[in-house]
Design a protein around this motif. Structure first.
Motif, PDB file in Angstrom:
ATOM      1  N   GLU A 121       0.693  -1.318  -0.028  1.00 41.73           N
ATOM      2  CA  GLU A 121      -0.113  -0.017   0.031  1.00 41.73           C
ATOM      3  C   GLU A 121       1.008   1.255   0.025  1.00 41.73           C
ATOM      4  O   GLU A 121       0.287   2.491   0.011  1.00 41.73           O
ATOM      5  N   LYS A 122       2.268   0.905   0.042  1.00 38.65           N
ATOM      6  CA  LYS A 122       2.989   2.364   0.246  1.00 38.65           C
ATOM      7  C   LYS A 122       3.892   2.216  -1.365  1.00 38.65           C
ATOM      8  O   LYS A 122       4.953   3.145  -1.094  1.00 38.65           O
ATOM      9  N   LEU A 123       3.640   1.321  -2.162  1.00 39.36           N
ATOM     10  CA  LEU A 123       4.637   0.983  -3.156  1.00 39.36           C
ATOM     11  C   LEU A 123       3.684   1.183  -4.640  1.00 39.36           C
ATOM     12  O   LEU A 123       2.671   0.843  -4.830  1.00 39.36           O
ATOM     13  N   GLY A 124       4.483   2.089  -5.333  1.00 39.59           N
ATOM     14  CA  GLY A 124       3.993   2.417  -6.724  1.00 39.59           C
ATOM     15  C   GLY A 124       4.991   2.571  -7.908  1.00 39.59           C
ATOM     16  O   GLY A 124       6.225   2.260  -7.657  1.00 39.59           O
ATOM     17  N   HIS A 151       0.919  13.475  -5.843  1.00 36.37           N
ATOM     18  CA  HIS A 151      -0.421  12.672  -5.758  1.00 36.37           C
ATOM     19  C   HIS A 151      -0.263  11.376  -4.921  1.00 36.37           C
ATOM     20  O   HIS A 151      -1.085  11.319  -3.985  1.00 36.37           O
ATOM     21  N   PRO A 152       0.605  10.551  -5.338  1.00 37.20           N
ATOM     22  CA  PRO A 152       0.979   9.304  -4.490  1.00 37.20           C
ATOM     23  C   PRO A 152       1.233   9.598  -2.986  1.00 37.20           C
ATOM     24  O   PRO A 152       0.986   8.973  -2.102  1.00 37.20           O
ATOM     25  N   ILE A 153       2.139  10.622  -2.606  1.00 37.57           N
ATOM     26  CA  ILE A 153       2.723  11.079  -1.341  1.00 37.57           C
ATOM     27  C   ILE A 153       1.308  11.304  -0.540  1.00 37.57           C
ATOM     28  O   ILE A 153       1.223  10.935   0.558  1.00 37.57           O
ATOM     29  N   LEU A 154       0.488  12.394  -1.092  1.00 33.07           N
ATOM     30  CA  LEU A 154      -0.447  12.518  -0.274  1.00 33.07           C
ATOM     31  C   LEU A 154      -1.780  11.458  -0.064  1.00 33.07           C
ATOM     32  O   LEU A 154      -2.353  11.416   0.745  1.00 33.07           O
ATOM     33  N   GLY A 156      -0.409   8.376   0.816  1.00 30.12           N
ATOM     34  CA  GLY A 156       0.076   7.475   1.643  1.00 30.12           C
ATOM     35  C   GLY A 156       1.245   6.690   0.904  1.00 30.12           C
ATOM     36  O   GLY A 156       2.020   5.687   1.601  1.00 30.12           O
ATOM     37  N   TYR A 157       1.706   6.818  -0.121  1.00 32.69           N
ATOM     38  CA  TYR A 157       2.940   6.043  -0.777  1.00 32.69           C
ATOM     39  C   TYR A 157       4.099   6.575  -0.437  1.00 32.69           C
ATOM     40  O   TYR A 157       4.296   8.065  -0.336  1.00 32.69           O
ATOM     41  N   ARG A 158       4.949   5.752  -0.192  1.00 30.62           N
ATOM     42  CA  ARG A 158       6.275   6.387   0.127  1.00 30.62           C
ATOM     43  C   ARG A 158       7.567   5.713  -0.948  1.00 30.62           C
ATOM     44  O   ARG A 158       8.723   6.372  -0.932  1.00 30.62           O
ATOM     45  N   TYR A 159       7.376   4.774  -1.772  1.00 30.15           N
ATOM     46  CA  TYR A 159       8.410   4.325  -2.664  1.00 30.15           C
ATOM     47  C   TYR A 159       7.809   4.242  -4.023  1.00 30.15           C
ATOM     48  O   TYR A 159       6.720   3.997  -4.325  1.00 30.15           O
ATOM     49  N   VAL A 196      14.603   0.986 -11.852  1.00 30.58           N
ATOM     50  CA  VAL A 196      14.983   1.799 -10.846  1.00 30.58           C
ATOM     51  C   VAL A 196      14.116   1.812  -9.571  1.00 30.58           C
ATOM     52  O   VAL A 196      12.702   1.427  -9.963  1.00 30.58           O
ATOM     53  N   MET A 197      14.404   2.375  -8.459  1.00 38.62           N
ATOM     54  CA  MET A 197      13.609   2.279  -7.250  1.00 38.62           C
ATOM     55  C   MET A 197      14.041   3.579  -6.578  1.00 38.62           C
ATOM     56  O   MET A 197      15.419   3.604  -6.276  1.00 38.62           O
ATOM     57  N   ALA A 198      13.334   4.243  -5.891  1.00 36.38           N
ATOM     58  CA  ALA A 198      13.690   5.472  -4.935  1.00 36.38           C
ATOM     59  C   ALA A 198      12.483   5.495  -3.865  1.00 36.38           C
ATOM     60  O   ALA A 198      11.541   5.323  -3.997  1.00 36.38           O
ATOM     61  N   SER A 199      13.187   6.071  -2.748  1.00 37.02           N
ATOM     62  CA  SER A 199      11.990   6.726  -1.773  1.00 37.02           C
ATOM     63  C   SER A 199      11.613   8.174  -2.292  1.00 37.02           C
ATOM     64  O   SER A 199      12.530   8.954  -2.454  1.00 37.02           O
ATOM     65  N   LEU A 200      10.391   8.194  -2.212  1.00 34.21           N
ATOM     66  CA  LEU A 200       9.699   9.608  -2.789  1.00 34.21           C
ATOM     67  C   LEU A 200      10.142  10.728  -1.973  1.00 34.21           C
ATOM     68  O   LEU A 200      10.275  11.825  -2.454  1.00 34.21           O
TER      69      LEU A 200
END
Length: 217
Positions: A121-124, A151-154, A156-159, A196-200
């Motif tokens: 629920e925190k990954l997109g 938009h994803p951060i607001l 609840g997404y973090r990664y 790739v992957m990152a912390s937002l």
């Protein structure tokens, strides 16, 4: 769900084939469902014309159209869509968490382990970015990227995961995005592409300004 409400509905995607406004002002962004035909067609048109995909009778980017767990960030001016960006959200009950990058690329074991430890629920995933030629590199591109991060951060997404052209990856990291390569690069959709992957929260300092603006307006 945070959405911009001042954008008029785009009534017919067929007019995208004929209308090509050069106006750069009055660009607005909003969120549209993955079934939005105008967004699907613009995504297809840009990728087809660039040679990234073969033409098809469905007029969709089939590599991404099969993901119901996605939505579009849509930019448009007073008369037409100017660009889109597709966001895909992880789902625990789907193969490869329902993320195209995890399906298409050979992900290194250590990153597979890290990804499996993240709450879905925190990954997109940041999917396709398609902007009409007259609007590339300008306000449309800027607003799409901003909305796609905020938009994803607001919500609840973090990664974030993505597949990125190797040359673009270098430029983004030089600009402060801190994107980690998580698997083997390969030729994909017309160019050498890197998963790739990152912390937002590790994105550029301007992210804080974007969030503040979103929260107050």
């Amino acid at each position: 769900v945070h959405q911009d409400s001042m954008v008029p509905e785009f009534q017919s995607y067929s007019s995208l084939k004929t209308i090509r406004s050069l106006r750069m002002d009055n660009i607005r962004v909003q969120i549209k469902p993955h079934t939005d035909e105008a967004s699907q067609f613009l995504e297809y048109e840009v990728f087809r014309d660039a040679g990234y995909i073969e033409p098809n009778s469905d007029e969709v980017v089939k590599e991404f159209a099969a993901y119901p767990n996605s939505e579009f960030v849509v930019a448009q001016n007073d008369s037409e869509l100017t660009g889109i960006m597709r966001l895909v959200y992880a789902r625990a009950n789907m193969e490869n968490l329902g993320l195209p990058t995890l399906k298409a690329f050979d992900i290194w074991d250590q990153w597979r382990v890290k990804i499996e430890e993240i709450n879905p629920e925190k990954l997109g995933e940041f999917g396709t970015l398609a902007v009409l030629k007259p609007f590339r590199g300008g306000k449309t591109t800027y607003l799409l990227k901003r909305k796609a991060i905020v938009h994803p951060i607001l919500n609840g997404y973090r990664y974030g995961i993505s597949m990125i052209d190797k040359g673009l990856l270098t430029r983004l990291n030089n600009g402060g995005y801190k994107l980690n390569q998580i698997g083997e690069e390969k030729k994909y959709m017309g160019s050498v592409t890197v998963p790739v992957m990152a912390s937002l929260y590790q994105f550029p300092q301007s992210l804080g300004i974007w969030l503040k603006k979103s929260l107050i307006g």
